[in-house]
Design a protein around this motif. Structure first.
Motif, PDB file in Angstrom:
ATOM      1  N   PHE A 124     -35.319 -57.723  25.198  1.00  0.00           N
ATOM      2  CA  PHE A 124     -34.106 -56.888  25.249  1.00  0.00           C
ATOM      3  C   PHE A 124     -34.207 -55.750  26.254  1.00  0.00           C
TER       4      PHE A 124
ATOM      5  N   SER B 103     -28.626 -59.640  21.004  1.00  0.00           N
ATOM      6  CA  SER B 103     -28.835 -58.230  21.329  1.00  0.00           C
ATOM      7  C   SER B 103     -29.794 -57.618  20.322  1.00  0.00           C
TER       8      SER B 103
ATOM      9  N   GLN C 274     -35.323 -52.754  26.044  1.00  0.00           N
ATOM     10  CA  GLN C 274     -34.886 -51.467  25.493  1.00  0.00           C
ATOM     11  C   GLN C 274     -36.017 -50.874  24.649  1.00  0.00           C
TER      12      GLN C 274
ATOM     13  N   THR D  59     -28.059 -56.705  17.010  1.00  0.00           N
ATOM     14  CA  THR D  59     -27.877 -57.881  16.158  1.00  0.00           C
ATOM     15  C   THR D  59     -29.189 -58.293  15.503  1.00  0.00           C
TER      16      THR D  59
END
Length: 428
Positions: free
Chosen positions: A249, A305, A251, A308
């Motif tokens: 991801f 994501s 992040q 999610t």
């Protein structure tokens, strides 16, 4: 749906045990953050951090089973107090070491192993004592409340530890833990004595073997252990969180979201668990909840994501907590008091070793295949393992607390003991 707080409102000793356990766990989670941080700060080695788990594993294996046998022979309340005092002293040593100009790395490993020993000796006594503080028909509610207290510590302890590390330093994390341990010990002291109601078996290899054989012959108990092991060994994804946020991801700043998502889901499940007392087919509830856990983990591996993925992880946490509440209810409502400590020791090993093996499995599959594949395949394997357990252990699937011979026997035994000695859970 509302959390049933009847045991807290009606029974003083359960209230003391609940608050003590929550404070104990909260302080422990503060140290849980501080110890690996200190080891990495002192050594700069990830292996040095991981080696602490190795140092703690042997005491857990040895003294987990022995602690269960000990809890079935000695006064459980005194054992709680004695091991708590040992933890106060040992955590105090960690605090002293942290305030030194040049802290000793070797001392952290030694104290870590000794703390694991004290915890392994203590946990079976606490688990075995809890059912005696409430009536038989309130055990499910008591299990949910105890789980809720644990989740409070799990969620807030690391946050407090992080703040202390950033503001006042490592040593004060251990000071806070010591304060919590002292408070919990005082609460244990305020509880009334709970002597064994019948003849006890001195702790020995023979006594431990009796507990293992009893657990293996009880197919309903065997089912609870196997379902828990299947979920943790096959589908526990925690070790892959860093790779998931960084490589998939991209992040990494949201890593904390994954670590807290499962705990949040578990807290929501316990906060809305008033309905569990109306469920009598506990085996089916455990199987369904564990299956939902596996499905949620599998979907997490496919999530488009990070948000999610965190949502599916929260669902998994809720399902795992529901499974845990019903597993605890089966244990506490059906295991006779003279065996409860040894069975608690076996249960402690099942939920401690499963995650360790699960981390190894997840890492190996991720390296050989991919991070997503490891998570998703683990969830699917969990569903298969839980389903196979239900098909093999039909007695576990068909378990009904109203008609099960062991549940009936335990209800009748407690009623006879209360009538003969006047013992009742203290109400206030």
């Amino acid at each position: 749906m509302r959390l049933d707080t009847t045991p807290l409102r009606q029974h003083r000793d359960f209230r003391l045990l609940f608050v003590a356990g929550t404070v104990f766990y909260l302080g422990g989670m503060v140290s849980y953050v501080a110890v690996p941080y200190q080891l990495y700060d002192l050594t700069g080695s990830n292996f040095a951090v991981g080696a602490l788990g190795i140092a703690e594993l042997v005491p857990l294996l040895v003294f987990g089973l022995y602690g269960g046998a000990l809890a079935d022979h000695v006064d459980r309340r005194r054992l709680l107090i004695g091991t708590a005092l040992a933890q106060v002293a040992l955590t105090g040593v960690l605090a002293w070491n942290a305030f030194l100009d040049d802290p000793h790395v070797w001392l952290i490993y030694v104290v870590g192993a000794l703390l694991a020993t004290a915890g392994a000796l203590q946990r079976p006594s606490k688990d075995a004592l809890e059912p005696r503080t409430v009536p038989h028909d309130q055990i499910a509610a008591a299990s949910a409340l105890s789980s809720f207290g644990m989740q409070i510590g799990l969620l807030t302890g690391p946050a407090i530890g992080g703040v202390l590390l950033a503001t006042v330093g490592i040593g004060w994390c251990f000071v806070v833990d010591v304060a919590g341990l002292v408070a919990a010990t005082l609460l244990f002291l305020l509880m009334r004595p709970y002597p064994h109601t019948g003849e006890t078996t001195p702790p020995s290899l023979r006594a431990i073997k009796e507990g293992v054989v009893y657990a293996a012959r009880r197919r309903d108990l065997l089912g609870t252990y196997l379902v828990d092991i299947a979920a943790m060994l096959l589908a526990m994804p925690v070790v892959l969180f860093p790779a998931l946020v960084q490589d998939i991801f991209e992040q990494p700043q949201l890593l904390g979201l994954l670590y807290s998502a499962e705990t949040v889901g578990a807290m929501v499940a316990t906060a809305t668990s008033g309905w569990v007392a109306r469920v009598h087919h506990h085996g089916r509830a455990i199987v369904i909840a564990a299956t939902c856990y596996g499905i949620a983990i599998a979907l997490m591996g496919l999530a488009p994501s990070l948000v999610t993925a965190a949502l599916f992880l929260a669902i998994a946490g809720a399902a795992d907590m529901i499974s845990g509440i019903f597993r605890s209810t089966v244990w506490n409502q059906t295991i006779p008091d003279h065996m409860r400590g040894r069975l608690a020791g076996i249960e402690m090993l099942s939920y401690s070793l499963g995650p360790l093996g699960g981390q190894v499995r997840a890492g190996l599959v991720a390296d050989a295949w991919s991070v997503r594949a490891s998570i998703t395949s683990g969830g699917i394997a969990c569903v298969v393992g839980v389903t196979a357990t239900a098909l093999w252990l039909r007695d576990f699937w068909s378990y009904d607390a109203r008609t099960d011979e062991h549940a009936i026997a335990e209800r009748e035994a407690r009623a006879r003991a209360a009538a003969g000695s006047g013992e009742q859970p203290e109400v206030s």
